[in-house]
Enzyme design. Sequence first.
Site, PDB file in Angstrom:
ATOM      1  N   ASP A  78       0.824  -1.214   0.000  1.00 31.88           N
ATOM      2  CA  ASP A  78       0.000   0.000   0.000  1.00 31.88           C
ATOM      3  C   ASP A  78       0.860   1.266   0.000  1.00 31.88           C
ATOM      4  OD1 ASP A  78      -2.514   1.290  -0.002  1.00 31.88           O
ATOM      5  OD2 ASP A  78      -3.329  -0.173   1.404  1.00 31.88           O
ATOM      6  N   GLU A  82      -0.939   1.738  -5.111  1.00 30.93           N
ATOM      7  CA  GLU A  82      -0.691   3.152  -4.808  1.00 30.93           C
ATOM      8  C   GLU A  82      -1.796   4.040  -5.358  1.00 30.93           C
ATOM      9  OE1 GLU A  82       1.213   5.157  -8.020  1.00 30.93           O
ATOM     10  OE2 GLU A  82      -0.613   3.973  -8.193  1.00 30.93           O
ATOM     11  N   TRP A  83      -2.967   3.425  -5.602  1.00 25.65           N
ATOM     12  CA  TRP A  83      -4.228   4.119  -5.865  1.00 25.65           C
ATOM     13  C   TRP A  83      -4.276   4.853  -7.203  1.00 25.65           C
ATOM     14  CZ3 TRP A  83      -2.523   7.064  -1.040  1.00 25.65           C
ATOM     15  CH2 TRP A  83      -2.388   6.183   0.038  1.00 25.65           C
ATOM     16  N   GLY A  84      -3.413   4.461  -8.144  1.00 29.46           N
ATOM     17  CA  GLY A  84      -3.457   5.068  -9.469  1.00 29.46           C
ATOM     18  C   GLY A  84      -2.718   6.375  -9.590  1.00 29.46           C
ATOM     19  N   ILE A  85      -1.981   6.775  -8.565  1.00 27.02           N
ATOM     20  CA  ILE A  85      -1.221   8.027  -8.617  1.00 27.02           C
ATOM     21  C   ILE A  85      -0.063   7.887  -9.598  1.00 27.02           C
ATOM     22  CG2 ILE A  85       0.297   9.526  -7.246  1.00 27.02           C
ATOM     23  CD1 ILE A  85      -1.485   8.877  -4.834  1.00 27.02           C
ATOM     24  N   ASP A  86       0.176   8.920 -10.404  1.00 25.02           N
ATOM     25  CA  ASP A  86       1.291   8.939 -11.359  1.00 25.02           C
ATOM     26  C   ASP A  86       1.093   7.928 -12.486  1.00 25.02           C
ATOM     27  OD1 ASP A  86       3.775   9.799 -12.401  1.00 25.02           O
ATOM     28  OD2 ASP A  86       4.861   8.234 -11.313  1.00 25.02           O
ATOM     29  N   ASP A 142      -9.904   3.541  -3.745  1.00 24.80           N
ATOM     30  CA  ASP A 142     -10.669   2.385  -3.276  1.00 24.80           C
ATOM     31  C   ASP A 142     -12.093   2.362  -3.838  1.00 24.80           C
ATOM     32  OD1 ASP A 142      -8.431   2.062  -1.730  1.00 24.80           O
ATOM     33  OD2 ASP A 142      -9.484   2.012   0.186  1.00 24.80           O
TER      34      ASP A 142
END
Length: 648
Positions: free
Chosen positions: A154, A199-203, A221
């Site tokens: 995470d 990492e939640w779709g960052i970058d 999420d």
Amino acid sequence: MEFIVSLLLLSPALVAGSLHSRIDNGLARTPQMGWNSYNYYSCSPNEAIIRSNAKALVDLGLAELGYRYVTTDCGWSVADRLPNGTLTWNETLFPSGFPAMGEYLHELGLLFGVYGDSGTKLCGSPPDQVGSLYHEEQDAKTFAEWGADSLKYDNCYSDAATNYPNVNYEPSTSPRPRYEIMSSALARVGRPILFQICEWGIDFPALWAPALGNSWRIGNDIIPAWRSIFRTLNQAVPNTDFAGPGQWADLDMLYVGNGVFSLPEEQTHFSLWAILKSPLTIGAALKDDDTSISQASLEVLKQKDVIGFNQDALGVSASLKRRWSDEGYEVWSGPLSGNRTVVAVINWRNESRDLTLDLPDVGLQYAQVARNIWGKTVVRDVRTSYTAGVAGHGTILLELQGTLPSGLYPAKIFAKSTGQRSTFESIYAATTSANYELAITFSRPSTETVTITTSSGQTVSISGKSGRIALTAGSNTITIQHKTPIESIQITPPTGTYYANTVFNVTGSAKHTTCGSGCSPVGSKIGYLSPTSNAYTSISTTTAGSKYLAIDYINNEVAFSSSWGWGSNSRNLTVSVNDGAPVRLEVPLSGRHSELYSPGKGWWDTATLGVLTSGWKKGENKVVFGNEGGEDGFQTYAADFVGVRVLD
């Protein structure tokens, strides 16, 4: 229609994800399947919960279908490491310890999934639980010593420059280096450990995560609300072609069985996660002292055809083909092994109704067999279109077999012949035009002249094997007078004319912008289309009627913080012709570069979607792109407008 499908799928921005380097650890050749504690138990797992749900995977017949990874999510650890720096578990919650948990799972024939964090603490702190930042090598070895088979990793408490906040959706630097370190550490432990990047779709991790892990989360999420399905699918659109054996775009865990969705909603949720080749991770309480999953939800999770689509050896994700925002439905489709095709028609309205799939929208003209998975019906000899009933928020999920490509009409399937007269039925036209190309294949060599009459009222004579005909948008018939028997006809739609944003005038806040790169195919766009501004021009067409428009747009309004509420990863865009009622298209994300660190922040990446518009006249037509209705719950600004191809 084959040209149109190719146009939409091969938009200049949609380059193949397979061009990027990919990890090869031999794992996840098909998307991983299993169970995770988070969606139901949040960060409050314990040993009894994990063991009882793991046992239920076996007892309920889920393990034998492929659900084997069992992961204890946040809440398992403690605030401090052991004196030697090693991670340890909460002995109150897990009295037998994690190595014993791994042994228990392995004895059941399951796989042991562990959870860690690339920051200083795990998500769900406080109470604090130590993360793996700066301890990656040691923690990777520890996980291996415990017998772990997978690691979900995470992204909480990870941004040093902002003093390690719980969550930072705009970190000072990319998460990528932290995931590179753990990926390298796992590669050195001598045990195959599936690496799940979270990492939640960052970058925009699709550009770099396939080189590091076996799956990557595409966004924030999933939440226990129906609207999160639309939000997630909108974010999946620019990710689908990066997926493949060993690396999968993770749409997040399943909410099937948690009492959140209706049965049709669970079927839609499961269907789309499956055909997009997302990992299938059950997030429900299967069995504990207080709860057990319902039989109806269990049957959704055990639907063998849907699991088969997900685990198909071809390993190609379905993609969005067409969306009808005003009408409230859309079509996704993708190839399967054995020359099969899977299609999902989603009913976004919360009402039962009949919906029709036009096969050319997914690049096909005919299917020898159409299997309706949730409807439990089989239809044979499907010519051009398929109609079925679907519940509110449900999905028509089809497996098509024995298909023919769009535009090809064999006489033995589509024609009724009497003597020297053949009438071809179920001829599909995406747009009204006099510029369709008709090619005839005779049963033997022939140079005869044939007479053709179309249902639009046109009669033409064609010498040789091809010529132009007129068709009306929708279903048509073509009657051919001929001497030599006809084997088949091939119909190619017009390529149309492209109108770049530069030929449009703007009003209000709307303005033309030149892009540093991208914004294909013209290098510029119109942005800041508010509900009180627009872009307009005059377009000349050779025929009146309904016209298909292939619209090039840009949207990278990524829902991070807003995902917990009504963030949808979409933007509104409307088009009207000759002051008629606007056609609305709620477009998904198009960005395929970092929303934080790339030069254009994903706002130079073009995508294409098509709409059918009415009210066209022969000659000049007023065409207006805008954001009508944008004030009613949509984003302040419309999607950026690059250009439009008018099929005339």
